[in-house]
Write an enzyme that holds these catalytic residues in place. Structure first.
Site, PDB file in Angstrom:
ATOM      1  N   GLU A 172       0.384  -1.040  -0.301  1.00 59.72           N
ATOM      2  CA  GLU A 172      -0.223  -0.031   0.221  1.00 59.72           C
ATOM      3  C   GLU A 172       1.104   1.173  -0.432  1.00 59.72           C
ATOM      4  OE1 GLU A 172      -2.511   0.843   3.313  1.00 59.72           O
ATOM      5  OE2 GLU A 172      -4.013  -1.736   2.215  1.00 59.72           O
ATOM      6  N   GLU A 353      -5.600  -8.617   1.011  1.00 53.07           N
ATOM      7  CA  GLU A 353      -6.001  -8.235   2.393  1.00 53.07           C
ATOM      8  C   GLU A 353      -8.110  -7.716   2.326  1.00 53.07           C
ATOM      9  OE1 GLU A 353      -4.972  -4.801   4.791  1.00 53.07           O
ATOM     10  OE2 GLU A 353      -2.276  -5.478   4.174  1.00 53.07           O
TER      11      GLU A 353
HETATM   12  C1  GBH Z   1      -4.165  -1.734   5.889  1.00 49.23           C
HETATM   13  O1  GBH Z   1      -4.178  -0.533   5.055  1.00 49.23           O
HETATM   14  C2  GBH Z   1      -3.232  -2.229   5.778  1.00 49.23           C
HETATM   15  O2  GBH Z   1      -1.923  -2.472   5.108  1.00 49.23           O
HETATM   16  C3  GBH Z   1      -3.075  -3.298   7.452  1.00 49.23           C
HETATM   17  O3  GBH Z   1      -1.918  -3.240   7.735  1.00 49.23           O
HETATM   18  C4  GBH Z   1      -4.416  -2.702   8.470  1.00 49.23           C
HETATM   19  O4  GBH Z   1      -4.285  -3.849   9.744  1.00 49.23           O
HETATM   20  C5  GBH Z   1      -5.144  -3.303   7.809  1.00 49.23           C
HETATM   21  O5  GBH Z   1      -5.076  -2.557   6.323  1.00 49.23           O
HETATM   22  C6  GBH Z   1      -6.695  -2.384   8.776  1.00 49.23           C
HETATM   23  O6  GBH Z   1      -6.557  -0.848   8.488  1.00 49.23           O
HETATM   24  O7  GBH Z   1      -6.387   8.808   7.557  1.00 49.23           O
HETATM   25  O8  GBH Z   1      -8.221   8.002   9.470  1.00 49.23           O
HETATM   26  O9  GBH Z   1      -9.236   8.451   7.315  1.00 49.23           O
HETATM   27  C7  GBH Z   1      -5.728   0.034   5.197  1.00 49.23           C
HETATM   28  C8  GBH Z   1      -5.468   0.861   4.838  1.00 49.23           C
HETATM   29  C9  GBH Z   1      -6.184   2.870   7.024  1.00 49.23           C
HETATM   30  C10 GBH Z   1      -5.965   3.568   4.917  1.00 49.23           C
HETATM   31  C11 GBH Z   1      -7.252   3.759   6.615  1.00 49.23           C
HETATM   32  C12 GBH Z   1      -6.636   4.623   4.554  1.00 49.23           C
HETATM   33  C13 GBH Z   1      -8.089   5.834   6.093  1.00 49.23           C
HETATM   34  C14 GBH Z   1      -8.026   6.575   7.773  1.00 49.23           C
HETATM   35  N1  GBH Z   1      -6.807   2.807   4.801  1.00 49.23           N
HETATM   36  N2  GBH Z   1      -7.794   5.178   6.141  1.00 49.23           N
HETATM   37  S1  GBH Z   1      -8.357   7.935   7.663  1.00 49.23           S
END
Ligand code: GBH
Length: 446
Positions: A172, A353
């Site tokens: 990511e 994922e």
């Molecule tokens: C994935 O990221 C990761 O690869 C993994 O490590 C993680 O544990 C899993 O998903 C669950 O989250 O900026 O506060 O609005 C997901 C990535 C996380 C990207 C949340 C967008 C928005 C949060 N996403 N993010 S915020």
């Protein structure tokens, strides 16, 4: 609404790769064992105010010491594939130089244990735990770090290459850009938009250099990128909302997909950043050829859609999970899979994922009941099944996550696992969803 366990009767192709995923910093703990160096996540989590509850990954699920028991749980579930990540600072404490044999040995033992249990390993080279020493010389804002990544990747290929059939480069890149450098919720915690998109370019360059290092190493196996993709929809029918959605999609999806599969960055995003932006200034001749070095597969991570308003904000349309950013929308899985196949060709796909957090508790009888995880997975599996039926070359599906773990800035407050972890005792308990998933796998039927 039928009971979530009621089978839908959707049969998947024989041998479909049912799996689960984790990452090193989120589960391993053992932060000081066997010569491991510090990563930016050690620094970030130990900085007061950065992570919910002051939680750190120092111990996490202690997987580094409990990996054999965890392998037995994977076997018990019937997993056919397991996606994990390799901790760069275990291999190179300071991010450069001779690899640390004790670090490599841990992953050798893990990979051997997977093979003994008939589970195919899938290794991610970089899941956000940059050696702190490389941050100290500029981190991903420095082009040099992309070359360091390629050297690290080569050390890993030499150390365990022939035993890992599938490799992923950078997990990511977009989340590093957005959470690490735009909002600052993740390490290294910056809020610097010009830096953020230069970082995007260097992460893409690192990906391409990693693919080239893999080809040069000449070991068997496949390699690809791991992108979190978000289907973007206009929030209303206006021309303004539609054009805002188009640009939003550029930043969310095409910036990464086009550079890898078309050898160019999307014009609308480059125009929006501007010719004087640090990113555009940082692109050198030949970089896009490196980034678009052919891959063997694409790993897709899907969690939520975006509905884009006329002024380029997003709004929620569907119920959210315990994570307020996640709208539960299974059709988004179908839409993103079919779109990738339509726009980028028939590259083999894997879901690396997909999942949700639930506020799990251990009942008096010692069980953990998570019906919302069962219905979430059932509906997303059904959407993937529909995509396969419509010709998408999807070969495997890794649920996020195998076990509860350190959920970055949320610490241990969000539980994403099929397996419950009691952090006080490190006891593992298969949640009801894990028992359900075992039956799905055994029957290849959702
Ligand atoms: C994935 O990221 C990761 O690869 C993994 O490590 C993680 O544990 C899993 O998903 C669950 O989250 O900026 O506060 O609005 C997901 C990535 C996380 C990207 C949340 C967008 C928005 C949060 N996403 N993010 S915020």
């Amino acid at each position: 609404e039928p009971e979530p366990e009621t089978p839908l009767g959707l049969r998947f192709p024989d041998g479909f790769g049912w799996g689960a995923a984790t990452s090193a910093y989120q589960i391993e703990g053992a932060a000081k064992d066997d010569g491991r160096g510090e990563s930016i996540w050690d620094t970030f989590s130990h900085t007061p105010g950065r992570v919910h509850g002051g939680d750190t990954g120092d111990v996490a699920a202690d997987h580094y010491h409990r990996y054999l028991a965890d392998l037995d749980l994977m076997k018990d579930l019937g997993l056919r594939t397991y996606r994990f990540s390799i901790s760069w600072p275990r291999i190179q404490a300071d991010g450069t130089g001779k690899p640390n044999q004790r670090g490599l040995d841990f992953y050798r033992r893990l990979v051997a244990g997977l093979h003994e249990r008939g589970i195919a390993p899938m290794a991610t080279l970089y899941h956000w735990d940059l050696p702190q020493a490389l941050q100290d010389v500029g981190g991903w804002e420095s082009r040099e770090v992309a070359y360091r990544f390629a050297e690290y990747a080569d050390a890993v290929f030499q150390g365990l290459g022939t035993d890992v059939p599938t490799w992923l480069t950078v997990n990511e890149p977009k989340t590093v850009v957005q959470n690490g450098y735009l909002h600052g919720h993740h390490a290294p915690g910056k809020k610097d938009r010009p830096a953020a998109y230069l970082v995007a370019h260097h992460l893409q360059l690192a990906h391409g250099l990693g693919v080239q290092a893999f080809r040069a190493a000449g070991i068997p196996g496949r390699i690809g990128a791991a992108l979190n993709l978000h289907p973007c929809y206009p929030a209303d029918d206006s021309a303004e909302a539609r054009s805002a959605t188009r640009l939003y999609d550029g930043y969310e999806n095409r910036l990464y997909l086009d550079s890898i599969f078309k050898g160019r960055y999307p014009d609308d995003v480059l125009d929006d950043l501007g010719p004087q932006s640090r990113m555009v200034q940082g692109i050198r001749d030949g970089d896009l050829a490196v980034i678009s070095t052919p891959v063997d597969l694409l790993a897709v991570q899907y969690y939520t859609p975006y509905y884009v308003t006329r002024d380029g904000d997003t709004e929620n349309r569907w119920p959210t999970s315990q994570a307020s950013w996640q709208q539960i929308f299974p059709d988004g899985m179908y839409d993103i899979l079919t779109r990738v196949t339509r726009d980028y060709g028939r590259v083999p796909l894997t879901i690396t994922e997909n999942g949700l957090p639930t506020p799990d508790v251990v009942d008096e009888d010692g069980t953990v009941d998570d019906p919302s995880r069962i219905s979430f997975l059932r509906d997303h599996f059904a959407a993937a099944h529909r995509a396969i039926a419509d010709g998408v070359p999807l070969e495997s599906y890794h649920v996020w996550s195998l076990m509860d773990n350190f959920e970055w800035d949320q610490g241990y407050a969000e539980r994403w696992g099929l397996i419950y972890v009691d952090y006080a005792t490190q006891q593992r308990i298969l949640k009801r969803s894990a028992h359900w998933y075992r039956r799905v796998i055994a029957n290849d039927t959702v």
